[in-house]
Design a protein around this motif. Structure first.
Motif, PDB file in Angstrom:
ATOM      1  N   GLU A  64       0.845  -1.192   0.000  1.00  0.00           N
ATOM      2  CA  GLU A  64       0.000   0.000   0.000  1.00  0.00           C
ATOM      3  C   GLU A  64       0.879   1.240   0.000  1.00  0.00           C
ATOM      4  OE1 GLU A  64      -2.244   1.081   3.510  1.00  0.00           O
ATOM      5  OE2 GLU A  64      -0.885  -0.046   4.795  1.00  0.00           O
ATOM      6  N   ASN A  65       0.292   2.338  -0.457  1.00  0.00           N
ATOM      7  CA  ASN A  65       0.899   3.652  -0.293  1.00  0.00           C
ATOM      8  C   ASN A  65      -0.221   4.612   0.072  1.00  0.00           C
ATOM      9  OD1 ASN A  65      -0.379   4.308  -2.705  1.00  0.00           O
ATOM     10  ND2 ASN A  65       1.482   4.407  -3.911  1.00  0.00           N
ATOM     11  N   ARG A  88       5.262   1.648  -7.378  1.00  0.00           N
ATOM     12  CA  ARG A  88       5.859   0.593  -6.550  1.00  0.00           C
ATOM     13  C   ARG A  88       6.917   1.141  -5.592  1.00  0.00           C
ATOM     14  NH1 ARG A  88       7.384  -5.348  -8.708  1.00  0.00           N
ATOM     15  NH2 ARG A  88       7.832  -6.250  -6.685  1.00  0.00           N
ATOM     16  N   MET A 135       5.479   2.180  -2.253  1.00  0.00           N
ATOM     17  CA  MET A 135       4.643   1.244  -1.502  1.00  0.00           C
ATOM     18  C   MET A 135       5.395   0.530  -0.391  1.00  0.00           C
ATOM     19  SD  MET A 135       2.079  -0.414  -4.298  1.00  0.00           S
ATOM     20  CE  MET A 135       0.420   0.225  -4.111  1.00  0.00           C
TER      21      MET A 135
END
Length: 98
Positions: free
Chosen positions: A34-35, A87, A90
């Motif tokens: 997740e971010n 990515r 994240m």
């Protein structure tokens, strides 16, 4: 503030797995990332793993992201530079522990 949480996102991932996986048993990995904007987890058929639980997306399977603010499903393909940028931001997440 996010409108959907990890458990809600994982439910969406499981629904998407049923739509995306055309051969084999659909599965969304409980381990993902997740971010601040997205949730992500690999989706594949259980049989595609051949005992390997790293849940690598089979070739041709789009990367499925869930937008935290709206619950919108976003599909990216491996070739996009956008995925590389996302990515990098994240961090790991376990949806089962949410």
């Amino acid at each position: 503030m996010t409108l959907i949480g990890k458990q809600a996102a994982y439910s969406i991932f499981r629904e998407e797995a049923n739509k995306i996986v055309k051969k084999g048993t659909p599965h969304a990995s409980v381990e993902g990332m997740e971010n601040s904007e997205y949730f992500f987890t690999p989706i594949a058929a259980v049989e595609a793993f051949d005992g390997d639980e790293r849940f690598l997306n089979p070739e041709g399977t789009p990367l499925t992201l869930i937008r935290k603010s709206t619950g919108e499903v976003v599909h990216l393909h491996f070739q996009t530079d956008e995925w590389g940028k996302i990515r990098k931001t994240m961090t790991p997440v376990n949806y089962a522990a949410a």
